[in-house]
Design a protein around this motif. Structure first.
Motif, PDB file in Angstrom:
ATOM      1  N   ARG A   1     -16.164 -10.299  -9.422  1.00  0.00           N
ATOM      2  CA  ARG A   1     -16.133  -9.119  -8.550  1.00  0.00           C
ATOM      3  C   ARG A   1     -17.375  -9.084  -7.655  1.00  0.00           C
TER       4      ARG A   1
ATOM      5  N   GLU B   1     -15.107   3.632  -3.455  1.00  0.00           N
ATOM      6  CA  GLU B   1     -14.892   2.187  -3.306  1.00  0.00           C
ATOM      7  C   GLU B   1     -14.214   1.878  -1.969  1.00  0.00           C
TER       8      GLU B   1
ATOM      9  N   ARG C   1     -19.784  -6.724   1.218  1.00  0.00           N
ATOM     10  CA  ARG C   1     -20.076  -5.435   0.605  1.00  0.00           C
ATOM     11  C   ARG C   1     -21.396  -5.423  -0.144  1.00  0.00           C
TER      12      ARG C   1
ATOM     13  N   GLU D   1      -6.068  -8.213  -8.167  1.00  0.00           N
ATOM     14  CA  GLU D   1      -6.486  -7.266  -9.199  1.00  0.00           C
ATOM     15  C   GLU D   1      -7.389  -7.879 -10.259  1.00  0.00           C
TER      16      GLU D   1
ATOM     17  N   TRP E   1      -6.277  -0.440  -9.860  1.00  0.00           N
ATOM     18  CA  TRP E   1      -7.684  -0.197 -10.230  1.00  0.00           C
ATOM     19  C   TRP E   1      -7.819   1.199 -10.844  1.00  0.00           C
TER      20      TRP E   1
ATOM     21  N   ASP F   1     -17.487 -10.969   1.026  1.00  0.00           N
ATOM     22  CA  ASP F   1     -16.840 -10.235   2.126  1.00  0.00           C
ATOM     23  C   ASP F   1     -17.788  -9.216   2.760  1.00  0.00           C
TER      24      ASP F   1
ATOM     25  N   GLU G   1     -10.529  -2.822  -5.417  1.00  0.00           N
ATOM     26  CA  GLU G   1     -11.171  -1.577  -5.839  1.00  0.00           C
ATOM     27  C   GLU G   1     -10.593  -0.370  -5.092  1.00  0.00           C
TER      28      GLU G   1
ATOM     29  N   ARG H   1     -12.590  -8.006   7.633  1.00  0.00           N
ATOM     30  CA  ARG H   1     -11.903  -7.590   6.406  1.00  0.00           C
ATOM     31  C   ARG H   1     -12.876  -7.378   5.263  1.00  0.00           C
ATOM     32  N   ALA H   2     -12.592  -6.375   4.425  1.00  0.00           N
ATOM     33  CA  ALA H   2     -13.322  -6.211   3.162  1.00  0.00           C
ATOM     34  C   ALA H   2     -12.333  -5.857   2.067  1.00  0.00           C
ATOM     35  N   GLY H   3     -12.509  -6.470   0.915  1.00  0.00           N
ATOM     36  CA  GLY H   3     -11.684  -6.167  -0.248  1.00  0.00           C
ATOM     37  C   GLY H   3     -10.305  -6.799  -0.195  1.00  0.00           C
ATOM     38  N   GLY H   4      -9.525  -6.522  -1.256  1.00  0.00           N
ATOM     39  CA  GLY H   4      -8.146  -6.976  -1.283  1.00  0.00           C
ATOM     40  C   GLY H   4      -7.933  -8.367  -1.841  1.00  0.00           C
ATOM     41  N   TRP H   5      -8.835  -8.812  -2.708  1.00  0.00           N
ATOM     42  CA  TRP H   5      -8.746 -10.178  -3.235  1.00  0.00           C
ATOM     43  C   TRP H   5      -8.018 -10.235  -4.571  1.00  0.00           C
TER      44      TRP H   5
ATOM     45  N   PHE I   1     -10.268  -9.446  -9.839  1.00  0.00           N
ATOM     46  CA  PHE I   1     -11.675  -9.133  -9.598  1.00  0.00           C
ATOM     47  C   PHE I   1     -11.912  -8.308  -8.333  1.00  0.00           C
ATOM     48  N   SER I   2     -10.855  -7.747  -7.748  1.00  0.00           N
ATOM     49  CA  SER I   2     -11.049  -6.992  -6.508  1.00  0.00           C
ATOM     50  C   SER I   2     -10.079  -5.807  -6.473  1.00  0.00           C
TER      51      SER I   2
ATOM     52  N   THR J   1     -18.127  -1.463   5.300  1.00  0.00           N
ATOM     53  CA  THR J   1     -18.469  -2.882   5.400  1.00  0.00           C
ATOM     54  C   THR J   1     -17.696  -3.543   6.550  1.00  0.00           C
TER      55      THR J   1
ATOM     56  N   MET K   1      -9.443 -16.956  -5.879  1.00  0.00           N
ATOM     57  CA  MET K   1      -8.169 -16.443  -6.388  1.00  0.00           C
ATOM     58  C   MET K   1      -7.365 -17.583  -7.001  1.00  0.00           C
TER      59      MET K   1
ATOM     60  N   GLN L   1     -15.576 -11.368 -15.442  1.00  0.00           N
ATOM     61  CA  GLN L   1     -14.789 -10.642 -14.442  1.00  0.00           C
ATOM     62  C   GLN L   1     -15.710  -9.909 -13.466  1.00  0.00           C
TER      63      GLN L   1
ATOM     64  N   ILE M   1     -16.749   2.112   0.778  1.00  0.00           N
ATOM     65  CA  ILE M   1     -17.626   0.934   0.869  1.00  0.00           C
ATOM     66  C   ILE M   1     -16.910  -0.177   1.642  1.00  0.00           C
TER      67      ILE M   1
END
Lengths: 317, 317
Positions: A157, B233, A166, B140, B150, A164, B145, B134-138, B142-143, B240, A192, A153, B236
């Motif tokens: 991550r 998080e 980070r 729950e 989370w 993306d 945050e 965009r950063a994040g949002g992939w 593995f993302s 980014t 995903m 996992q 970040i």
């Protein structure tokens, strides 16, 4: 007659059952699929199949010890497993957590700390007075730190954070996409989608731990950081269980696939001293424990004989 | 007439649909359940129900913009949503990610960074030339945050670490057990059982974020650490997305329940400067975006009128 015992070690991916005598000779050895009720809806059928193979020997078996994944953690699961065993194994027996039989196998009657890191993770420490303390191993939703699922996992991550923007780890991310067969697609669709289309999500994400370890061996810094973090989490569990047992610094023994990683072993040894290899495998621990309960004194060469017979039983063509 | 537009904002727990005119007047407003295909198997029925309410107005609607959770992330999910919308809404329309309509609502045509922290989390930054990063949002697994899921998962982790001795936080663990109604039971049975018996595991674990925030307000150090980590998080992700867009330090706007936390807002402001409240809510962003596409010029008082009508539409008894 009436001098045999049965030991069973049930895991997430495989289960071993052995009927043995006090001299370590193995009368019956059989293996089957995993029997973890948390991630295998067919655990009952798999268990039944294994236990039915023992029927002809019932009258000769004085006691059985079964190490069952998840046993003693969630009441409903424990009750269901106890009921299933009673149904298929109508002889005197005791059900325990599978990590407990691994501890018994590793150190027999002596004190020691077992560090398990398979798909999940857990530490059991046994003091010289016999009291056992535990840290970790409460399932992948909020625990199992340092186990293969936790590693897999974290790898997903880190790869998404690299993809993306980070995290600066393009080689790690590219390798992971290649590992899941997704290098030519939108990475988020690929990653995903890969997770969601897994039939056995928990064990398939856990399988990524071997990929991370291979990358670590090649010097990838992100992979090394993940495996090092796993060793740190396992060390926190180890030191907590030892502190609670009042035996800080006692011998520790590794169990589970994560310890195939030289990076993990290197850091575990650095932080906790050299490990002591298990005297018996978990199924051997179950057999040993059954002998103890039955009041049967194992012969001097029990461990050597049993280990040699076990290897033969489970590796012969 | 042909001068109306439709905006829809679909989330994990609720969906809003609005038909409005260029002066901000709302002709139709309706709300329904969440339509996230990742955690709601009834998303299609819920969407159908909302869109059917619009049928009598089809001939008057020039364009529709729908903000859909998960849209554009997994091809199969995107395709299924596009197909469902086409079926129930036979008028010109465009489907977008729901966070995109939130960005459009927050800054209208201007540049800015939207930080979303609801059940999941995601940051979109729009430069003055219109490019969006965009950063994040992939998801729950593995993302996400810093989002509520989370936070809730980390709360369960910290509580279990306190309960098995890895962490010194007895008050935090006791409060969490009380929160899930489990203070008088074996804690591992209670916690693991609670997780596994949740009907909507993702959203119910996310609900724990509000509990953590209340504890943080009372000064609990573990809770404060968790909410502070969430802000870190999200920062970040924010930095980014801004770096990739080439607009470091541009105005940012918060969206989602996690920003109800004063601890999160305090740290976000400290690390990223004061936020700029959204000009329009996400459903307003969808309406605004539909007006743009339809070539309809919103009147000067659009934002005030629309916002006032929206409040009235969704709070009237």
């Amino acid at each position: 007659m009436d001098t045999l015992v049965l030991g069973l070690d049930g895991g997430g991916t495989k289960t071993q059952l052995v009927v043995a005598a006090s001299d370590g000779r193995i009368v019956l050895a059989t293996a089957g699929a995993g029997i973890n009720p948390m991630d295998n809806s067919k655990w009952r059928e798999n268990l039944e199949e294994l236990l039915l193979a023992v029927s002809p020997l019932h009258s000769s078996i004085r006691f059985a010890v079964l190490g069952l994944p998840g046993h003693g953690e969630i009441r409903a699961v424990t009750d269901a497993m106890d009921k299933a065993v009673s149904e298929y194994l109508p002889i005197p027996h005791r059900n325990e957590n599978d990590v407990r039989v691994a501890l018994d196998g590793a150190f027999l009657n002596g004190p020691g700390t077992l560090v398990l890191a398979g798909t999940g993770s857990m530490v059991l420490a046994k003091g010289s007075e016999g009291r056992i303390t535990r840290a970790g191993g409460w399932g992948e939703i909020f625990s199992d730190e340092g186990g293969a699922y936790w590693i897999g996992q974290l790898a997903l991550r880190r790869a998404s954070q690299a993809l993306d923007g980070r995290l600066d780890a393009p080689a790690f991310a590219a390798a992971l996409l290649s590992e899941i067969g997704a290098q030519d697609r939108d990475w988020h669709d690929a990653m995903m989608g890969w997770c969601l289309s897994r039939k056995h999500q928990r064990s398939e994400i856990a399988t990524l731990a071997r990929f991370v370890d291979r990358l670590a061996d090649k010097g990838d810094e992100t992979a090394i950081a993940i495996m090092t973090a796993a060793a740190a989490e396992l060390t926190i569990q180890l030191k907590t269980a030892q502190r609670l047992a009042g035996h800080i610094g006692q011998a520790w023994s590794p169990a589970g696939s994560v310890f195939d990683s030289s990076t993990v072993m290197h850091h575990m040894t650095r932080m906790n001293g050299p490990c002591q290899p298990a005297i018996l495998t978990p199924v051997g621990g179950a057999v040993w424990s059954a002998l103890q309960t039955a009041g049967i004194q194992p012969e001097d060469a029990f461990a050597e004989t049993f280990t040699a017979e076990l290897v033969r039983a489970f590796t012969s063509p």
